[in-house]
Each structure stands twice: as structure tokens, then as C-alpha cells.
Design a protein around this motif. Sequence first.
Motif, PDB file in Angstrom:
ATOM      1  N   ARG A   1     -10.949   4.950  -3.798  1.00  0.00           N
ATOM      2  CA  ARG A   1     -10.907   3.418  -3.669  1.00  0.00           C
ATOM      3  C   ARG A   1      -9.495   2.901  -3.520  1.00  0.00           C
ATOM      4  O   ARG A   1      -8.750   3.580  -3.590  1.00  0.00           O
ATOM      5  CB  ARG A   1     -11.567   3.069  -5.376  1.00  0.00           C
ATOM      6  N   SER A   2      -9.607   1.549  -3.404  1.00  0.00           N
ATOM      7  CA  SER A   2      -8.358   0.638  -3.257  1.00  0.00           C
ATOM      8  C   SER A   2      -7.482   0.960  -4.399  1.00  0.00           C
ATOM      9  O   SER A   2      -6.257   0.598  -4.509  1.00  0.00           O
ATOM     10  CB  SER A   2      -8.832  -0.916  -3.115  1.00  0.00           C
TER      11      SER A   2
ATOM     12  N   ASN B   1      -5.241   5.587   2.512  1.00  0.00           N
ATOM     13  CA  ASN B   1      -6.361   5.678   1.748  1.00  0.00           C
ATOM     14  C   ASN B   1      -7.516   6.125   2.999  1.00  0.00           C
ATOM     15  O   ASN B   1      -8.472   6.975   2.622  1.00  0.00           O
ATOM     16  CB  ASN B   1      -7.053   4.592   1.067  1.00  0.00           C
TER      17      ASN B   1
ATOM     18  N   ASN C   1       0.748  -1.307   0.146  1.00  0.00           N
ATOM     19  CA  ASN C   1       0.038   0.109  -0.089  1.00  0.00           C
ATOM     20  C   ASN C   1       0.809   1.217   0.131  1.00  0.00           C
ATOM     21  O   ASN C   1       0.289   2.517  -0.231  1.00  0.00           O
ATOM     22  CB  ASN C   1      -0.874  -0.015   1.068  1.00  0.00           C
TER      23      ASN C   1
END
Length: 271
Positions: free
Chosen positions: A197-198, A186, A151
Motif C-alpha cells: 500500500r501507499s 512501491n 516517496n
Amino acid sequence: MQIRTVLISLLIIIQGRSISCLDLGHGIDGRIAGGELARANQFPYQVGLSIEEPNDLFSWCGGSLISDRYMLTAAHCVEKAVAITFYLGGVQRLAPRQLLQTNNPEVHFHPAWNCQTLENDIALIRLPEEAILCDSIKPIRLPGISSSNSNYEYVPAVASGWGRLNDESAAISDSLRYVARFVESNEDCRYSYANIRSTNICMDTTGGRSTCTGDSGGPLIYNDPNLNTDVLIGITSYGKKSGCTKGYPSVFTRVTAYLDWIGEVSGVSYS
């Protein structure tokens, strides 16, 4: 126009050119907000795009070279392109090491690209000729497939482009600039944008150091210590319509969410 589209158009401004379905206007202007001047060969993967659309409309965006024939940019940049001029290897905008032009651009949009919600804001372009690789022109490495779940929260990252210097600037930058900030989670980014969104990745812009109008499609890179090289983790997508220097996060398309598609279309893939 649907209510959802109206709300989105009020919330965001596209960081390079406006996409037609949101009707936010056209034009070329700007520089990275609050950034530093790039050195020669510092961003050899940076591509400048002069985009011609119907009715003699023109816009300017950025992109990232990922091989000698393919580059990545934002889908909203090239949604209506009828001709593209590619500026490769230059720090000065109009002094590239290589200039390519096409009146028949080969653009591959992600099949789920949605110009109303800005979901899957990513496109691959096949260059009309091979890029002549040298110290000034080099592809950027993509994250490996094994990094798909990374991430990148709170790591340092760098965005570059010819976007606006500040919210008042209306002039095109002659010089490439960059800004170094941290990736924001996020979860934190959703305080500013409910539609994160992801498949998005966000950058902190505290102090007004941010991407801005003119930077769309350009790279967000991270120097991966495990690989000892820069990797492309984001593609500049959008920011707050209220301004680039207000401290709201910049939003990017998350490259790791599209590695399979990029590999299928371009053949560029890393393990």
C-alpha cells in the motif's frame, strides 16, 4: 479462517515476532541478514525490546527512540505485550547504557491497525522513565510535515537490528548489525507482494542483504542532505516467508504516512 488470511500467512513472515492472529509462531532469534557490525554510538536511537506475553512467551523486537519519553515500533511486536524491557544505547544486546522495565506498558496502536492484513503496522510506546540522553542515546529525527509526500524512491537507506544473520541461523545476535541498501519503488515491490500500500515502503535486498527475523519494529533511516541528518522513514514490518536472503524486498511501515498521528499522541512533530 478467511481465505485472505491464509494467503497472507503463506506469503509473509513477520520480521521479528509472529503476530497472534496469523499464528506463525513465537521465539527470539537472529541478526540482520548479510549486514555489518555497528560501531559504538552509530545508531543511538536504536532500542531493543524484550517482550513478555501471556503464558510465559517471550519475543525480541527493535524500535526507534523519537524523544526522551516515546519510541516507535511495529504494532505486531507489542500486540500482546504484558511486560517490556527496553535496552537503550547499546551495541552489545545485553550491555545497554540504560535499561528500563515495565509490567504495565503504555502502548498506543494506530487506530486502524489490522493484524490480519498488516495494514498500519505501527505503535508508539511511552517509556516508563525518561531516556538519559547522551552520545549513546539520542532520538532520531522524523521527516517534516512538509515531506509527507516524499516517496524516497531509490535513495540509499540503512536498516539496523539484532535480527537473523541468514535463513539457517537460529541464535540471538549479541551485536547490533546494519545493512545499507536502496529504497525500492512501491510499483516494483508489488511484483513480490500484491498487498503493498501507499503506507508501505520497501527496501531492495539484492545479494541477500536484508532485514530478517528479530528485526521487526526497527528503523529504516535516510540521511537527508537538506537537513544534514538522519531521518526515520520506515519501521521494519515483514518479508517473504521463503527466506530473508532470497532477494525479495523487505517491507516497512512508511513513517511519513503517520506523522499527524505520531504528533497527536507523542507531541513529536517537525515542520
